[in-house]
Design an enzyme around this catalytic site. Structure first.
Site, PDB file in Angstrom:
ATOM      1  N   ASP A   1       0.866  -1.190   0.000  1.00 41.06           N
ATOM      2  CA  ASP A   1       0.000   0.000   0.000  1.00 41.06           C
ATOM      3  C   ASP A   1       0.894   1.229   0.000  1.00 41.06           C
ATOM      4  O   ASP A   1       1.853   1.322   0.767  1.00 41.06           O
ATOM      5  CB  ASP A   1      -0.918  -0.018   1.241  1.00 41.06           C
ATOM      6  CG  ASP A   1      -2.027   1.010   1.144  1.00 41.06           C
ATOM      7  OD1 ASP A   1      -1.722   2.213   0.979  1.00 41.06           O
ATOM      8  OD2 ASP A   1      -3.204   0.625   1.234  1.00 41.06           O
ATOM      9  N   ILE A   2       0.574   2.173  -0.866  1.00 35.08           N
ATOM     10  CA  ILE A   2       1.416   3.362  -1.039  1.00 35.08           C
ATOM     11  C   ILE A   2       1.271   4.342   0.142  1.00 35.08           C
ATOM     12  O   ILE A   2       2.122   5.198   0.348  1.00 35.08           O
ATOM     13  CB  ILE A   2       1.086   4.037  -2.402  1.00 35.08           C
ATOM     14  CG1 ILE A   2       2.252   4.868  -2.908  1.00 35.08           C
ATOM     15  CG2 ILE A   2      -0.168   4.848  -2.352  1.00 35.08           C
ATOM     16  CD1 ILE A   2       3.410   4.079  -3.402  1.00 35.08           C
TER      17      ILE A   2
ATOM     18  N   HIS B   1     -10.209  -5.616  -2.545  1.00 34.91           N
ATOM     19  CA  HIS B   1      -8.855  -5.817  -2.019  1.00 34.91           C
ATOM     20  C   HIS B   1      -8.901  -6.088  -0.524  1.00 34.91           C
ATOM     21  O   HIS B   1      -9.809  -5.622   0.172  1.00 34.91           O
ATOM     22  CB  HIS B   1      -7.940  -4.630  -2.324  1.00 34.91           C
ATOM     23  CG  HIS B   1      -8.500  -3.299  -1.912  1.00 34.91           C
ATOM     24  ND1 HIS B   1      -9.455  -2.635  -2.652  1.00 34.91           N
ATOM     25  CD2 HIS B   1      -8.252  -2.514  -0.838  1.00 34.91           C
ATOM     26  CE1 HIS B   1      -9.757  -1.492  -2.060  1.00 34.91           C
ATOM     27  NE2 HIS B   1      -9.050  -1.400  -0.943  1.00 34.91           N
TER      28      HIS B   1
ATOM     29  N   HIS C   1      -6.590  -5.704   2.897  1.00 37.39           N
ATOM     30  CA  HIS C   1      -5.418  -5.086   3.521  1.00 37.39           C
ATOM     31  C   HIS C   1      -4.797  -6.104   4.479  1.00 37.39           C
ATOM     32  O   HIS C   1      -5.494  -6.635   5.363  1.00 37.39           O
ATOM     33  CB  HIS C   1      -5.812  -3.864   4.367  1.00 37.39           C
ATOM     34  CG  HIS C   1      -6.384  -2.710   3.603  1.00 37.39           C
ATOM     35  ND1 HIS C   1      -5.657  -1.570   3.312  1.00 37.39           N
ATOM     36  CD2 HIS C   1      -7.627  -2.498   3.087  1.00 37.39           C
ATOM     37  CE1 HIS C   1      -6.421  -0.707   2.662  1.00 37.39           C
ATOM     38  NE2 HIS C   1      -7.629  -1.241   2.508  1.00 37.39           N
TER      39      HIS C   1
HETATM   40  P1  AMP Z   1      -9.826   1.462   0.472  1.00 38.25           P
HETATM   41  O1  AMP Z   1     -10.461   1.383  -0.908  1.00 38.25           O
HETATM   42  O2  AMP Z   1     -10.537   2.421   1.369  1.00 38.25           O
HETATM   43  O3  AMP Z   1      -9.621   0.107   1.076  1.00 38.25           O
HETATM   44  O4  AMP Z   1      -8.373   2.106   0.278  1.00 38.25           O
HETATM   45  C1  AMP Z   1      -7.588   1.873  -0.861  1.00 38.25           C
HETATM   46  C2  AMP Z   1      -6.163   1.698  -0.459  1.00 38.25           C
HETATM   47  O5  AMP Z   1      -5.415   1.630  -1.671  1.00 38.25           O
HETATM   48  C3  AMP Z   1      -5.576   2.860   0.370  1.00 38.25           C
HETATM   49  O6  AMP Z   1      -4.977   2.322   1.555  1.00 38.25           O
HETATM   50  C4  AMP Z   1      -4.563   3.487  -0.565  1.00 38.25           C
HETATM   51  O7  AMP Z   1      -3.415   3.969   0.104  1.00 38.25           O
HETATM   52  C5  AMP Z   1      -4.214   2.336  -1.503  1.00 38.25           C
HETATM   53  N1  AMP Z   1      -3.764   2.782  -2.811  1.00 38.25           N
HETATM   54  C6  AMP Z   1      -4.400   3.628  -3.646  1.00 38.25           C
HETATM   55  N2  AMP Z   1      -3.690   3.798  -4.775  1.00 38.25           N
HETATM   56  C7  AMP Z   1      -2.578   3.026  -4.644  1.00 38.25           C
HETATM   57  C8  AMP Z   1      -1.448   2.779  -5.470  1.00 38.25           C
HETATM   58  N3  AMP Z   1      -1.310   3.361  -6.670  1.00 38.25           N
HETATM   59  N4  AMP Z   1      -0.490   1.935  -5.019  1.00 38.25           N
HETATM   60  C9  AMP Z   1      -0.625   1.329  -3.814  1.00 38.25           C
HETATM   61  N5  AMP Z   1      -1.664   1.532  -2.989  1.00 38.25           N
HETATM   62  C10 AMP Z   1      -2.632   2.376  -3.388  1.00 38.25           C
END
Ligand code: AMP
Length: 131
Positions: A29-30, A93, A95
């Site tokens: 996660d970024i 996804h 986490h």
């Molecule tokens: P959520 O949809 O609320 O579960 O959050 C989406 C997650 O994806 C967040 O923790 C972001 O930091 C992560 N995220 C979004 N774009 C990217 C990316 N390009 N690379 C890695 N992680 C990402």
């Protein structure tokens, strides 16, 4: 339109990759809540995790288990916590978060700011243990 995660899977957007198989892809996660915070996504673009068909969801959990065990072996933690939110990116996804205390799972906390070198080092360390 393809989701940002589909673009990552296709290699159109860079990521810190951890592992993949035919059906799933794992990457850092970024905006991590802790070091080693990893996302597992199905390559099939489905918005909501609980809309995955049963067998695919089962295989995703098994893939996530293997990634979690690898994270555990590399990042100092008590266990790997699991969260499903999905409000930001409409592509299912999971986490995976290496935790030592409950507050490590707090998504409201300020996220870590890691350098590119730190991300690379973490990803390489986990990837290096993945069998
Ligand atoms: P959520 O949809 O609320 O579960 O959050 C989406 C997650 O994806 C967040 O923790 C972001 O930091 C992560 N995220 C979004 N774009 C990217 C990316 N390009 N690379 C890695 N992680 C990402």
């Amino acid at each position: 339109m393809a989701t940002i995660f589909s673009k990552i899977i296709a290699g159109e957007i860079p990521c810190y990759k951890i592992a993949e198989n035919e059906e799933f892809f794992a990457f850092l996660d970024i905006n991590p809540v802790v070091k080693g915070h990893t996302l597992v996504v199905p390559k099939k673009e489905i918005d909501y995790l609980f809309d995955l068909e049963d067998e695919l969801l089962g295989r995703m959990i098994i893939f996530s288990k293997k990634v979690a065990k690898t994270i555990e072996a590399v990042i100092s933690c008590n266990r790997v916590g699991v969260a499903v939110i999905g409000l930001e990116v409409p592509h299912a996804h999971i986490h995976l978060i290496p935790i030592t205390q409950e507050s490590d799972m707090d998504f409201k906390k300020k996220k870590l700011t890691l350098t590119q070198e730190e991300f690379i080092q973490i990803a390489e360390a986990i990837r290096g243990h993945y069998k």
